[in-house]
Every structure is written in C-alpha cells, then in structure tokens.
Design a protein around this motif. Structure first.
Motif, PDB file in Angstrom:
ATOM      1  N   ARG A 113     163.604  21.955   9.686  1.00 42.21           N
ATOM      2  CA  ARG A 113     164.091  20.740  10.447  1.00 42.21           C
ATOM      3  C   ARG A 113     164.801  19.716   9.254  1.00 42.21           C
ATOM      4  O   ARG A 113     165.255  18.744   9.602  1.00 42.21           O
ATOM      5  N   TRP A 114     164.650  19.947   7.951  1.00 40.80           N
ATOM      6  CA  TRP A 114     165.117  19.160   6.818  1.00 40.80           C
ATOM      7  C   TRP A 114     166.526  19.222   6.830  1.00 40.80           C
ATOM      8  O   TRP A 114     167.112  20.238   7.160  1.00 40.80           O
ATOM      9  N   ARG A 115     167.203  18.001   6.761  1.00 47.54           N
ATOM     10  CA  ARG A 115     168.611  17.719   6.398  1.00 47.54           C
ATOM     11  C   ARG A 115     169.023  16.943   5.482  1.00 47.54           C
ATOM     12  O   ARG A 115     168.249  16.126   4.885  1.00 47.54           O
ATOM     13  N   TRP A 116     170.017  17.231   4.805  1.00 50.01           N
ATOM     14  CA  TRP A 116     170.619  16.619   3.544  1.00 50.01           C
ATOM     15  C   TRP A 116     170.524  15.205   3.990  1.00 50.01           C
ATOM     16  O   TRP A 116     170.996  14.637   4.897  1.00 50.01           O
ATOM     17  N   GLY A 117     169.947  14.306   3.051  1.00 51.44           N
ATOM     18  CA  GLY A 117     169.656  12.998   3.203  1.00 51.44           C
ATOM     19  C   GLY A 117     168.344  12.424   3.998  1.00 51.44           C
ATOM     20  O   GLY A 117     168.241  11.216   4.128  1.00 51.44           O
ATOM     21  N   ASP A 118     167.802  13.196   4.648  1.00 51.76           N
ATOM     22  CA  ASP A 118     166.513  13.044   5.289  1.00 51.76           C
ATOM     23  C   ASP A 118     165.511  12.404   4.305  1.00 51.76           C
ATOM     24  O   ASP A 118     165.222  12.887   3.109  1.00 51.76           O
ATOM     25  N   ALA A 119     164.672  11.345   4.795  1.00 53.31           N
ATOM     26  CA  ALA A 119     163.442  10.964   4.041  1.00 53.31           C
ATOM     27  C   ALA A 119     162.339  11.707   4.700  1.00 53.31           C
ATOM     28  O   ALA A 119     162.160  11.809   5.927  1.00 53.31           O
ATOM     29  N   ILE A 120     161.577  12.339   3.951  1.00 53.76           N
ATOM     30  CA  ILE A 120     160.430  13.375   4.461  1.00 53.76           C
ATOM     31  C   ILE A 120     159.118  13.000   3.878  1.00 53.76           C
ATOM     32  O   ILE A 120     158.985  12.173   2.312  1.00 53.76           O
ATOM     33  N   ILE A 121     158.217  13.312   4.263  1.00 56.22           N
ATOM     34  CA  ILE A 121     156.869  13.089   3.627  1.00 56.22           C
ATOM     35  C   ILE A 121     156.306  14.401   3.157  1.00 56.22           C
ATOM     36  O   ILE A 121     156.311  15.591   3.790  1.00 56.22           O
ATOM     37  N   GLU A 122     156.021  14.554   1.896  1.00 54.48           N
ATOM     38  CA  GLU A 122     155.747  15.845   1.192  1.00 54.48           C
ATOM     39  C   GLU A 122     154.538  16.473   1.440  1.00 54.48           C
ATOM     40  O   GLU A 122     153.617  15.714   1.615  1.00 54.48           O
ATOM     41  N   GLY A 123     154.276  17.718   1.366  1.00 56.58           N
ATOM     42  CA  GLY A 123     153.182  18.441   1.445  1.00 56.58           C
ATOM     43  C   GLY A 123     152.617  18.583   2.909  1.00 56.58           C
ATOM     44  O   GLY A 123     153.308  18.241   3.734  1.00 56.58           O
ATOM     45  N   ARG A 126     157.019   5.185   0.266  1.00 58.05           N
ATOM     46  CA  ARG A 126     157.734   6.018  -0.580  1.00 58.05           C
ATOM     47  C   ARG A 126     157.809   7.008  -0.013  1.00 58.05           C
ATOM     48  O   ARG A 126     157.138   8.030  -0.289  1.00 58.05           O
ATOM     49  N   LEU A 127     158.948   7.521   0.789  1.00 61.34           N
ATOM     50  CA  LEU A 127     159.261   8.904   1.060  1.00 61.34           C
ATOM     51  C   LEU A 127     160.162   9.694   0.238  1.00 61.34           C
ATOM     52  O   LEU A 127     161.007   9.076  -0.219  1.00 61.34           O
ATOM     53  N   ALA A 128     159.931  10.891  -0.081  1.00 64.85           N
ATOM     54  CA  ALA A 128     160.944  11.681  -0.857  1.00 64.85           C
ATOM     55  C   ALA A 128     162.190  11.690   0.009  1.00 64.85           C
ATOM     56  O   ALA A 128     162.249  11.870   1.257  1.00 64.85           O
ATOM     57  N   ARG A 129     163.205  12.014  -0.830  1.00 61.94           N
ATOM     58  CA  ARG A 129     164.657  12.274   0.064  1.00 61.94           C
ATOM     59  C   ARG A 129     165.219  13.477  -0.343  1.00 61.94           C
ATOM     60  O   ARG A 129     165.190  14.086  -1.544  1.00 61.94           O
TER      61      ARG A 129
END
Length: 324
Positions: free
Chosen positions: A314-324, A271-274
C-alpha cells in the motif's frame, strides 16, 4: 485528505471568466508565459487580464494540487494543527490560499501579498465566489517590502515564488518569512533539481535560525541524498477540457512534480519515515527507498513476511510510514 482537484466554486468562477475568451489565444499566451518562466523570468510576463486568465487556466490546477499534497502531508504529521491565520506570500491568483482554506477549516484570516496587479485582480474576482475568502486582504507590492509591515501569521506559505528571485535576495526573504511565522512555514517549489536545491538551501538556513522540519523529512539533519538524485514528489490531478486545450494535451490527467518543506517553531512529536520513490514490487519482495530519522535506507520486505508485505504493497511515493 483534501482532494487535489480545484474546489467547485473556484472551477465555476474560472469557467465564468473564460466565457467569450479565445482558447487559442489563451493557449498561445500560456505557452509564452511558460517559456518566460523556463528561461528564468517571472510573473512580470503576466501583464493583462488575458495573461492572468491564461496563467490561471494552465497553472492553478497543478499548483493547487501540489500545495494540497504538501498540506495533507503536514496534516499526517501534525493532525492537531489548527492555524487561525494565513499569510500567502507571492500569492498570484490566490491558489495556495484556496488550497489552505480547503485543507484547514480552522483558518479565519487570510492575507495575500503580490506585486502583480493582473493576478491580484483575478484573485479578488475569484474570491467573491467563496464565503470564506471574499473578505480576504490582498496587499499589492514587492514581498520583502510588504513583509516588513505585515502581521505575523500562524501559517505562512510561499509557493512557486522563491525561484523568481536571486540568491542574495532569497536568503533575506527567507529570514523575513520566518520572522512572520508564528507556527509553520510551508515552501513549495517545482520538483526539479533546481527547485530541490532552493528548498534544501532554505531548509538549512532556517534550521540554523531555530526551525524544525515537520515534513517531508523525518529529521533536522542534512539531506542524505546526493547528486544526481534529488527529493521530489508527484501529485496526479484531473484536467478539464479547457485545461487540456490550453496545455495542448490529450491525457485527462496531469502529474505535477513538486518539492516542499514544512518548518515549525517547535519540534514535531512523531518522526515517520518518508517513501522517496514509487516502491519496486516483484514476486519475491518489495523494495522501497526511505528517508528515515537515521538517514537514507532501502527497505526490502520479502513476500514470505505476509503481513509486512501486504502493508508495504500500500506504500506510495511520498507516503509517511511507520517502519517495522
């Protein structure tokens, strides 16, 4: 990741069909068809070969880009997803099928359903240019009637078609789509408040039937956004000369806004943040609106946290990311 640009063989097939066609006539028909869609109509406005070509020239690149972006997002969450069969409902000129074939090399069987004869004829013509798609099965008729007799597929896609039907029929169609889904159902709609509302209603309905959300949401709970905000994404795609002409546009690119949901039979493992909007970058910090497994969050990453700041840049709109 699969490119948002149309595959070379599809572009060549489209260009070949445009030979001898008046671009002004195509632009006029594309504008009329677009107005019909904006006024709440559907593909019934597409009646002739010229109509189908005008629609394909105007809309195939953006639809392909949106479906491709949705499939890429699904692939990030489920890198092992390898469906063998596709059911493309409301397939039109076959855009979603081309996107799925390009994004998922495992696909072998392609079944398309649509009631529009002009679009079906064009789709079959385009498919002759593809070794993988030339033997696809394209059934003519209304989606719900055909779904009653269709075989289930590993991946079912309904792209830019849910908005063409009424609320009562939409709920019945959603049940039929889910019944034919062995593994994953992908629904893509325009990235408007109305398109988002349709996505959310179907998402809620199908979760109640046992579905799990794979993307874009990192949870199966209620959407944490409230009006006037809505969940949507954007995909930039290149425009050909013919595309610019038929759209009456000057820019060499287009930004397609879309909303989507990918629903699976089994819960996803990660479950990755969006990222829900383009992050705000300042000299002091990066601020990003995220949908997380625990709900909506505003992440603020200070510049002094150098490693985290560099990652967040490097985050872009729509990316799935790992928080922290």
């Amino acid at each position: 990741m699969t490119s948002p640009d149309l595959p070379a063989e599809l572009k060549a097939a489209l260009e070949a069909r445009l030979q001898g066609l008046s671009r002004n006539a195509a632009a006029a028909r594309a504008a009329a068809i677009s107005k019909t869609y904006r006024d709440g109509g559907g593909s019934g406005a597409i009646k002739s070969e010229i109509d189908a070509l005008a629609y394909a020239l105007a809309r195939m690149p953006a639809t392909y880009a949106a479906v491709t972006a949705s499939l890429n997002a699904l692939g990030e969450i489920r890198p092992d997803f390898a469906p063998a069969s596709l059911l493309d409902v409301g397939a039109g000129p076959g855009t979603a099928t081309w996107a799925a074939a390009d994004a998922l090399p495992s696909l072998q069987d392609f079944i398309l359903l649509d009631a529009n004869d002009a679009l079906r004829s064009l789709a079959l013509d385009f498919a002759r240019s593809s070794a993988r798609l030339r033997n696809m099965n394209y059934e003519p008729g209304q989606a719900r009637n055909l779904l009653a007799h269709a075989e289930a597929a590993d991946l079912v896609i309904a792209s830019y078609m849910v908005g063409e039907i009424g609320d009562a029929e939409r709920r019945a169609l959603a049940e039929s789509l889910w019944a034919k889904t062995r593994d994953t159902l992908l629904i893509v709609e325009p990235g408007t408040p109305a398109g988002y509302a349709r996505i959310i209603a179907l998402r809620e309905q199908l979760i109640a039937l046992g579905a799990h959300v794979a993307a874009p949401c990192p949870h199966d709970g209620k959407c944490p956004l409230s009006a006037p905000d809505w969940c949507h994404f954007t995909q930039r795609l290149p425009r050909s000369g013919a595309h610019k002409q038929v759209k009456g546009a000057e820019l060499p690119f287009e930004d397609e806004k879309f909303a989507y949901v990918a629903l699976t039979r089994a819960p996803v493992a990660q479950r990755l943040a969006r990222v829900l909007a383009q992050p705000d970058l300042t000299k002091v910090e990066i601020s990003a609106k995220l949908c997380t497994p625990d709900g909506l969050a505003i992440a603020k990453i200070p510049r002094r946290a150098k490693a985290d700041y560099a990652r967040a840049r490097r985050w872009r709109w729509g990316d799935a990311i790992i928080e922290g």
